[in-house]
Design an enzyme around this catalytic site. Structure first.
Site, mmCIF file in Angstrom:
data_model
loop_
_atom_site.group_PDB
_atom_site.id
_atom_site.type_symbol
_atom_site.label_atom_id
_atom_site.label_comp_id
_atom_site.label_asym_id
_atom_site.label_seq_id
_atom_site.Cartn_x
_atom_site.Cartn_y
_atom_site.Cartn_z
ATOM 1 N N LYS A 60 -17.205 -10.271 28.474
ATOM 2 C CA LYS A 60 -16.188 -10.501 29.521
ATOM 3 C C LYS A 60 -15.440 -11.881 29.360
ATOM 4 C CE LYS A 60 -18.237 -10.681 33.457
ATOM 5 N NZ LYS A 60 -18.863 -11.009 34.817
ATOM 6 N N LYS A 62 -16.827 -14.799 29.196
ATOM 7 C CA LYS A 62 -17.031 -15.704 30.677
ATOM 8 C C LYS A 62 -18.203 -16.765 29.605
ATOM 9 C CE LYS A 62 -17.032 -15.721 35.139
ATOM 10 N NZ LYS A 62 -16.713 -14.972 36.634
HETATM 11 N N1 CTP Z 1 -15.622 -15.445 44.947
HETATM 12 C C1 CTP Z 1 -15.422 -15.798 46.817
HETATM 13 N N2 CTP Z 1 -14.458 -16.935 46.579
HETATM 14 C C2 CTP Z 1 -14.304 -18.195 45.878
HETATM 15 C C3 CTP Z 1 -15.035 -18.025 44.367
HETATM 16 C C4 CTP Z 1 -15.612 -16.277 43.844
HETATM 17 O O1 CTP Z 1 -14.945 -14.832 47.454
HETATM 18 N N3 CTP Z 1 -13.977 -18.491 45.888
HETATM 19 C C5 CTP Z 1 -15.908 -14.398 45.350
HETATM 20 C C6 CTP Z 1 -15.782 -13.904 43.791
HETATM 21 O O2 CTP Z 1 -14.348 -12.190 44.503
HETATM 22 C C7 CTP Z 1 -16.772 -12.280 44.098
HETATM 23 C C8 CTP Z 1 -18.057 -13.385 43.581
HETATM 24 O O3 CTP Z 1 -17.686 -14.586 44.129
HETATM 25 O O4 CTP Z 1 -16.783 -11.471 44.454
HETATM 26 C C9 CTP Z 1 -18.525 -13.869 42.743
HETATM 27 O O5 CTP Z 1 -17.979 -14.550 41.545
HETATM 28 P P1 CTP Z 1 -17.910 -14.987 40.399
HETATM 29 O O6 CTP Z 1 -16.782 -14.738 39.432
HETATM 30 O O7 CTP Z 1 -19.382 -15.602 39.852
HETATM 31 O O8 CTP Z 1 -17.321 -16.717 40.871
HETATM 32 P P2 CTP Z 1 -15.916 -17.697 40.538
HETATM 33 O O9 CTP Z 1 -15.766 -19.163 41.080
HETATM 34 O O10 CTP Z 1 -14.950 -16.912 40.841
HETATM 35 O O11 CTP Z 1 -16.569 -17.855 39.079
HETATM 36 P P3 CTP Z 1 -14.916 -18.672 37.732
HETATM 37 O O12 CTP Z 1 -14.605 -19.070 38.345
HETATM 38 O O13 CTP Z 1 -16.252 -18.459 36.792
HETATM 39 O O14 CTP Z 1 -14.121 -16.991 37.843
#
Ligand code: CTP
Length: 142
Positions: A60, A62
């Site tokens: 991904k 990531k």
């Molecule tokens: N999520 C959320 N609110 C946030 C961050 C994440 O509701 N502020 C939710 C995402 O929509 C997803 C879940 O938490 O359903 C896991 O998200 P993840 O991608 O692991 O977290 P992120 O903080 O968005 O990570 P990144 O910054 O690496 O994209």
């Protein structure tokens, strides 16, 4: 503290539990994750989290700060998470929904529309993200 559901029987078995499933990387566990997981659990009786493995994160594009084993232990410590399974590929959602007899797939609204094709298998709900917090932001502080 709420007692966890007995895990020895299949999630949807016997008691006709309403199984909810969601996916993500959950690096640097933060309040946005907690809000999403708590709301997801409230849509049913048993919450399964498909947790992206380190290898899948590479696919991904990531890169998580915390390895899979640590991210998993943190999620397993939450009272509203009943089971954590590794998420290894994109195609897995279809298989998991059938295998665990999931009634609801929950995703954050950053994925809105992306999984509508799975509506033929279960309810698909996109929950609003918590503003102003993300793993990316927290990783930048390390
Ligand atoms: N999520 C959320 N609110 C946030 C961050 C994440 O509701 N502020 C939710 C995402 O929509 C997803 C879940 O938490 O359903 C896991 O998200 P993840 O991608 O692991 O977290 P992120 O903080 O968005 O990570 P990144 O910054 O690496 O994209």
């Amino acid at each position: 503290m709420r007692k966890k559901v007995d895990d020895r029987v299949g999630p949807a078995k016997r008691s006709r539990r309403r199984v909810v499933i969601t996916y993500g990387t959950y690096d640097m566990l933060h309040v946005g994750h907690i809000n999403l997981l708590r709301r997801a659990r409230n849509l049913g009786d048993y919450l399964i989290v498909g947790l992206s493995t380190d290898a899948f994160n590479t696919i991904k594009h990531k890169s998580a700060y915390q390895p899979y084993a640590h991210r998993r232990r943190l999620l397993e410590a939450l009272r509203f998470v009943d089971k954590v399974v590794p998420e290894r590929c994109w195609e897995q959602k279809t298989r998991d929904i059938k295998k665990f007899k999931a009634s609801v797939l929950v995703m954050g609204d950053d994925w809105k529309g992306e999984f509508d094709s799975l509506k033929k298998l279960c309810r698909v709900v996109y929950l609003k993200r918590t503003p102003s917090i993300s793993s990316t932001q927290l990783r930048a502080l390390t």
